[in-house]
Design a protein around this motif. Structure first.
Motif, PDB file in Angstrom:
ATOM      1  N   UNK A  79      51.306  33.239 -49.991  1.00 16.55           N
ATOM      2  CA  UNK A  79      50.894  33.352 -48.595  1.00 16.55           C
ATOM      3  C   UNK A  79      51.973  33.838 -47.628  1.00 16.55           C
ATOM      4  N   UNK A  80      53.248  33.728 -47.990  1.00 19.98           N
ATOM      5  CA  UNK A  80      54.284  34.007 -47.003  1.00 19.98           C
ATOM      6  C   UNK A  80      55.275  35.093 -47.403  1.00 19.98           C
ATOM      7  N   UNK A  81      55.823  35.028 -48.579  1.00 23.03           N
ATOM      8  CA  UNK A  81      56.925  35.892 -49.001  1.00 23.03           C
ATOM      9  C   UNK A  81      56.541  37.378 -48.975  1.00 23.03           C
ATOM     10  N   UNK A  82      57.028  38.064 -47.949  1.00 21.59           N
ATOM     11  CA  UNK A  82      56.775  39.500 -47.838  1.00 21.59           C
ATOM     12  C   UNK A  82      55.331  39.862 -47.580  1.00 21.59           C
ATOM     13  N   UNK A  83      54.563  38.930 -47.095  1.00 19.37           N
ATOM     14  CA  UNK A  83      53.136  39.190 -46.863  1.00 19.37           C
ATOM     15  C   UNK A  83      52.822  39.098 -45.376  1.00 19.37           C
ATOM     16  N   UNK A  84      52.026  40.027 -44.935  1.00 21.82           N
ATOM     17  CA  UNK A  84      51.547  40.008 -43.558  1.00 21.82           C
ATOM     18  C   UNK A  84      50.055  40.302 -43.598  1.00 21.82           C
ATOM     19  N   UNK A  85      49.308  39.757 -42.652  1.00 21.94           N
ATOM     20  CA  UNK A  85      47.860  40.027 -42.643  1.00 21.94           C
ATOM     21  C   UNK A  85      47.593  41.529 -42.609  1.00 21.94           C
ATOM     22  N   UNK A  86      46.702  41.967 -43.478  1.00 22.16           N
ATOM     23  CA  UNK A  86      46.366  43.387 -43.547  1.00 22.16           C
ATOM     24  C   UNK A  86      45.201  43.744 -42.647  1.00 22.16           C
ATOM     25  N   UNK A  87      45.207  44.973 -42.171  1.00 22.59           N
ATOM     26  CA  UNK A  87      44.105  45.467 -41.337  1.00 22.59           C
ATOM     27  C   UNK A  87      42.955  45.905 -42.231  1.00 22.59           C
ATOM     28  N   UNK A  88      43.275  46.666 -43.276  1.00 21.44           N
ATOM     29  CA  UNK A  88      42.269  47.130 -44.226  1.00 21.44           C
ATOM     30  C   UNK A  88      42.303  46.236 -45.454  1.00 21.44           C
ATOM     31  N   UNK A  89      41.651  45.120 -45.360  1.00 19.61           N
ATOM     32  CA  UNK A  89      41.679  44.136 -46.439  1.00 19.61           C
ATOM     33  C   UNK A  89      40.849  44.632 -47.613  1.00 19.61           C
ATOM     34  N   UNK A  90      41.378  44.486 -48.827  1.00 17.94           N
ATOM     35  CA  UNK A  90      40.657  44.874 -50.029  1.00 17.94           C
ATOM     36  C   UNK A  90      40.331  43.634 -50.843  1.00 17.94           C
ATOM     37  N   UNK A  91      39.209  43.695 -51.530  1.00 22.62           N
ATOM     38  CA  UNK A  91      38.841  42.591 -52.402  1.00 22.62           C
ATOM     39  C   UNK A  91      38.088  43.133 -53.604  1.00 22.62           C
ATOM     40  N   UNK A  92      38.049  42.351 -54.666  1.00 20.22           N
ATOM     41  CA  UNK A  92      37.338  42.724 -55.883  1.00 20.22           C
ATOM     42  C   UNK A  92      36.539  41.522 -56.372  1.00 20.22           C
ATOM     43  N   UNK A  93      35.239  41.699 -56.485  1.00 16.04           N
ATOM     44  CA  UNK A  93      34.362  40.645 -56.992  1.00 16.04           C
ATOM     45  C   UNK A  93      33.777  40.986 -58.359  1.00 16.04           C
ATOM     46  N   UNK A  94      34.194  42.120 -58.936  1.00 12.81           N
ATOM     47  CA  UNK A  94      33.678  42.571 -60.228  1.00 12.81           C
ATOM     48  C   UNK A  94      34.685  42.208 -61.317  1.00 12.81           C
ATOM     49  N   UNK A  95      34.295  41.329 -62.257  1.00 15.28           N
ATOM     50  CA  UNK A  95      35.224  40.938 -63.319  1.00 15.28           C
ATOM     51  C   UNK A  95      35.737  42.139 -64.117  1.00 15.28           C
ATOM     52  N   UNK A  96      37.030  42.141 -64.374  1.00 14.24           N
ATOM     53  CA  UNK A  96      37.753  43.132 -65.177  1.00 14.24           C
ATOM     54  C   UNK A  96      37.889  44.503 -64.517  1.00 14.24           C
ATOM     55  N   UNK A  97      37.506  44.630 -63.261  1.00 12.20           N
ATOM     56  CA  UNK A  97      37.627  45.922 -62.583  1.00 12.20           C
ATOM     57  C   UNK A  97      39.084  46.329 -62.366  1.00 12.20           C
ATOM     58  N   UNK A  98      39.954  45.379 -62.112  1.00 12.58           N
ATOM     59  CA  UNK A  98      41.374  45.721 -61.972  1.00 12.58           C
ATOM     60  C   UNK A  98      42.137  45.525 -63.289  1.00 12.58           C
ATOM     61  N   UNK A  99      41.651  44.677 -64.176  1.00 12.20           N
ATOM     62  CA  UNK A  99      42.306  44.458 -65.466  1.00 12.20           C
ATOM     63  C   UNK A  99      42.080  45.659 -66.387  1.00 12.20           C
ATOM     64  N   UNK A 100      40.858  46.165 -66.451  1.00 12.54           N
ATOM     65  CA  UNK A 100      40.510  47.254 -67.364  1.00 12.54           C
ATOM     66  C   UNK A 100      41.423  48.471 -67.198  1.00 12.54           C
ATOM     67  N   UNK A 101      41.619  49.012 -65.977  1.00  9.41           N
ATOM     68  CA  UNK A 101      42.511  50.170 -65.862  1.00  9.41           C
ATOM     69  C   UNK A 101      43.948  49.852 -66.270  1.00  9.41           C
ATOM     70  N   UNK A 102      44.399  48.629 -65.990  1.00  8.98           N
ATOM     71  CA  UNK A 102      45.756  48.260 -66.384  1.00  8.98           C
ATOM     72  C   UNK A 102      45.920  48.290 -67.893  1.00  8.98           C
ATOM     73  N   UNK A 103      44.874  47.929 -68.610  1.00 13.16           N
ATOM     74  CA  UNK A 103      44.942  47.914 -70.071  1.00 13.16           C
ATOM     75  C   UNK A 103      44.646  49.273 -70.691  1.00 13.16           C
ATOM     76  N   UNK A 104      43.662  49.988 -70.136  1.00 10.61           N
ATOM     77  CA  UNK A 104      43.212  51.236 -70.755  1.00 10.61           C
ATOM     78  C   UNK A 104      43.902  52.489 -70.214  1.00 10.61           C
ATOM     79  N   UNK A 105      44.471  52.395 -69.021  1.00 11.48           N
ATOM     80  CA  UNK A 105      45.120  53.557 -68.413  1.00 11.48           C
ATOM     81  C   UNK A 105      46.555  53.206 -68.043  1.00 11.48           C
TER      82      UNK A 105
END
Length: 152
Positions: A32-58
């Motif tokens: 919550x604190x270390x090098x973090x500031x509230x973002x204007x364009x907040x991103x979120x992911x609610x789809x399982x493996x959507x961010x894991x899959x590219x890390x593993x396959x690409x």
């Protein structure tokens, strides 16, 4: 004194509690604190493996630092959770109960990140963090042993 009695002595439990508090404070700072500031364009992911899959396959699309941080960092940082929760709270010594409380804690963290717009809400973080807690729990079980049922 038996090994089991030593692991649950008041001094050891006090030390584990102290470590759990320190761990919680460090994690709150990281999340919550270390090098973090509230973002204007907040991103979120609610789809399982959507961010894991590219890390593993690409893998080639990511720097080694980003790859390690996103995959292994999310696992390693939560290994202690799988150790101190069952050590301090007897009721969370089953895989199901531990998973339930860990997911609740992680949902709270991700919700706070969503509300404060610090970090990002990502269901894949919950998955990887839970895997870390499971690894910690497996280590706890190896160290402490599984609870034995006595025959009546």
């Amino acid at each position: 004194m038996s090994r089991r009695a030593l692991l649950y002595s008041k001094r050891v439990l006090a030390f584990i509690t102290f470590l759990a508090v320190i761990y919680t404070l460090i994690m709150c700072n990281l999340l919550f604190f270390s090098g973090r500031a509230p973002g204007v364009n907040y991103q979120y992911n609610l789809v399982p493996f959507e961010t894991i899959r590219p890390l593993l396959l690409e893998r080639e699309r990511y720097s080694t630092e980003a790859w390690i941080k996103n995959l292994f960092g999310n696992i390693v940082l939560f290994i202690p959770l799988g150790i101190w929760i069952p050590w301090l709270f007897h009721r969370y010594r089953s895989w199901f109960r531990l998973t339930f409380i860990v997911v609740l804690i992680l949902l709270l963290v991700e919700t706070i990140q969503l509300i404060t717009r610090v970090g990002s809400l990502d269901v894949d973080d919950i998955i990887l963090n839970t895997v870390g807690a499971w690894i910690g729990f497996a280590g706890f079980r190896l160290l402490i042993g599984s609870p034995r049922k006595t025959r009546s």
